[in-house]
Design a protein around this motif. Sequence first.
Motif, PDB file in Angstrom:
ATOM      1  N   LEU A 117       0.827  -1.212   0.000  1.00  0.00           N
ATOM      2  CA  LEU A 117       0.000   0.000   0.000  1.00  0.00           C
ATOM      3  C   LEU A 117       0.860   1.261   0.000  1.00  0.00           C
ATOM      4  O   LEU A 117       0.493   2.271  -0.616  1.00  0.00           O
ATOM      5  CB  LEU A 117      -0.945  -0.006   1.201  1.00  0.00           C
ATOM      6  CG  LEU A 117      -2.042  -1.077   1.163  1.00  0.00           C
ATOM      7  CD1 LEU A 117      -2.849  -1.059   2.461  1.00  0.00           C
ATOM      8  CD2 LEU A 117      -2.968  -0.873  -0.031  1.00  0.00           C
ATOM      9  N   ASP A 118       1.998   1.200   0.654  1.00  0.00           N
ATOM     10  CA  ASP A 118       2.905   2.361   0.678  1.00  0.00           C
ATOM     11  C   ASP A 118       3.369   2.728  -0.724  1.00  0.00           C
ATOM     12  O   ASP A 118       3.343   3.898  -1.108  1.00  0.00           O
ATOM     13  CB  ASP A 118       4.122   2.068   1.568  1.00  0.00           C
ATOM     14  CG  ASP A 118       3.832   2.289   3.045  1.00  0.00           C
ATOM     15  OD1 ASP A 118       2.780   2.879   3.362  1.00  0.00           O
ATOM     16  OD2 ASP A 118       4.658   1.869   3.872  1.00  0.00           O
ATOM     17  N   LEU A 149      -6.183  -3.874 -14.558  1.00  0.00           N
ATOM     18  CA  LEU A 149      -7.521  -4.424 -14.779  1.00  0.00           C
ATOM     19  C   LEU A 149      -8.051  -5.093 -13.512  1.00  0.00           C
ATOM     20  O   LEU A 149      -9.264  -5.264 -13.357  1.00  0.00           O
ATOM     21  CB  LEU A 149      -7.507  -5.417 -15.947  1.00  0.00           C
ATOM     22  CG  LEU A 149      -7.228  -4.814 -17.332  1.00  0.00           C
ATOM     23  CD1 LEU A 149      -7.344  -5.893 -18.410  1.00  0.00           C
ATOM     24  CD2 LEU A 149      -8.171  -3.658 -17.643  1.00  0.00           C
ATOM     25  N   ALA A 150      -7.153  -5.436 -12.585  1.00  0.00           N
ATOM     26  CA  ALA A 150      -7.589  -5.965 -11.289  1.00  0.00           C
ATOM     27  C   ALA A 150      -8.308  -4.907 -10.474  1.00  0.00           C
ATOM     28  O   ALA A 150      -8.940  -5.223  -9.464  1.00  0.00           O
ATOM     29  CB  ALA A 150      -6.392  -6.504 -10.508  1.00  0.00           C
ATOM     30  N   GLY A 151      -8.228  -3.641 -10.910  1.00  0.00           N
ATOM     31  CA  GLY A 151      -8.951  -2.569 -10.229  1.00  0.00           C
ATOM     32  C   GLY A 151     -10.440  -2.569 -10.509  1.00  0.00           C
ATOM     33  O   GLY A 151     -11.205  -1.895  -9.818  1.00  0.00           O
ATOM     34  N   THR A 157      -6.866 -14.079  -5.572  1.00  0.00           N
ATOM     35  CA  THR A 157      -5.438 -14.402  -5.586  1.00  0.00           C
ATOM     36  C   THR A 157      -4.571 -13.215  -5.186  1.00  0.00           C
ATOM     37  O   THR A 157      -3.422 -13.402  -4.773  1.00  0.00           O
ATOM     38  CB  THR A 157      -5.023 -14.859  -6.997  1.00  0.00           C
ATOM     39  OG1 THR A 157      -5.555 -13.935  -7.960  1.00  0.00           O
ATOM     40  CG2 THR A 157      -5.538 -16.248  -7.298  1.00  0.00           C
ATOM     41  N   THR A 158      -5.100 -11.984  -5.325  1.00  0.00           N
ATOM     42  CA  THR A 158      -4.313 -10.778  -5.008  1.00  0.00           C
ATOM     43  C   THR A 158      -5.230  -9.693  -4.445  1.00  0.00           C
ATOM     44  O   THR A 158      -5.399  -8.629  -5.042  1.00  0.00           O
ATOM     45  CB  THR A 158      -3.599 -10.235  -6.261  1.00  0.00           C
ATOM     46  OG1 THR A 158      -4.575 -10.030  -7.298  1.00  0.00           O
ATOM     47  CG2 THR A 158      -2.525 -11.172  -6.753  1.00  0.00           C
ATOM     48  N   ALA A 163      -6.988  -4.013  -4.323  1.00  0.00           N
ATOM     49  CA  ALA A 163      -7.463  -2.840  -3.578  1.00  0.00           C
ATOM     50  C   ALA A 163      -6.624  -1.607  -3.889  1.00  0.00           C
ATOM     51  O   ALA A 163      -7.146  -0.503  -4.073  1.00  0.00           O
ATOM     52  CB  ALA A 163      -7.434  -3.135  -2.079  1.00  0.00           C
ATOM     53  N   SER A 164      -5.293  -1.781  -3.963  1.00  0.00           N
ATOM     54  CA  SER A 164      -4.424  -0.637  -4.237  1.00  0.00           C
ATOM     55  C   SER A 164      -4.667  -0.090  -5.633  1.00  0.00           C
ATOM     56  O   SER A 164      -4.655   1.131  -5.851  1.00  0.00           O
ATOM     57  CB  SER A 164      -2.950  -1.033  -4.078  1.00  0.00           C
ATOM     58  OG  SER A 164      -2.516  -1.898  -5.122  1.00  0.00           O
TER      59      SER A 164
END
Length: 269
Positions: A117-118, A149-151, A157-158, A163-164
């Motif tokens: 997240l940092d 695209l995971a957004g 799996t991640t 989230a980030s």
Amino acid sequence: MSTAEHHALHQRCVLITGATGAIGGALAKAYAGKHTHLILHGRQQAALATLADACRTLGARVTTSSVNLTDEAALTQWLQALCATHTPDIVIANAGKNTHPEAPGQLEPWADVQALLDINLKTPIAMAQHLVPAMQARGSGQLVFISSLAGWHGLPTTPTYSASKAGIKAYGEGLRGLLGPSGIGVTVVMPGYVTSPMCNAMPGPKPFEWPPERAARVIKRGIDANKARISFPFPLNFGTWWLAVLPASISQWLIKRLGFDHTDDLGGA
């Protein structure tokens, strides 16, 4: 005015963090040219030096840095020094990392979550805090945030990575409307799978994987057009977009059917 000063004034300054990564390195080479000053940031100093030499061969003026981006004082000092000389025209906040659960049903280690997240979320926002006032004073500039695209919908799996990337997507979208009247463009990039060590380490299938050079060409073209969003490849983008708009129960059923919750893969990268 000397010839050197005149040349410097007409150079486009492009700052790329995470330049020693696959996409960052490909973008550096895509932007390298005789009218460009590249500021390349990377943690791997030997790889950074090699990349800088390659970009100089292509005609670019190159400055490098390995400052700790998650050290707020060091980041502030670095960006203030850059803006005192010349505020970058384009800033591509590309540095990032991934993490994933180590075993089925286990949360990701908290230290890994904080570190992710940092660099993925807090650092790009911190960079904007320092760069936007200088860009506003000049009346121009462009910020580029790397989402994924995971957004569109979190992947089992991640989850923290998802989230980030959802967070930086939302931030960039909001910032574009906020800063547009100041003459500052904001672009959010949502890549699919791009060949890289980080991609290789991710569990689950990797459909429609692109080489980094192809990704860099598409990203640069979108940045040049000041597009609000650059997302690729089309088939995967279209599919993951539907995950965001369908009822969550259907999306999560699809994710499982498509193999994006492959618990057998966890910890095996």
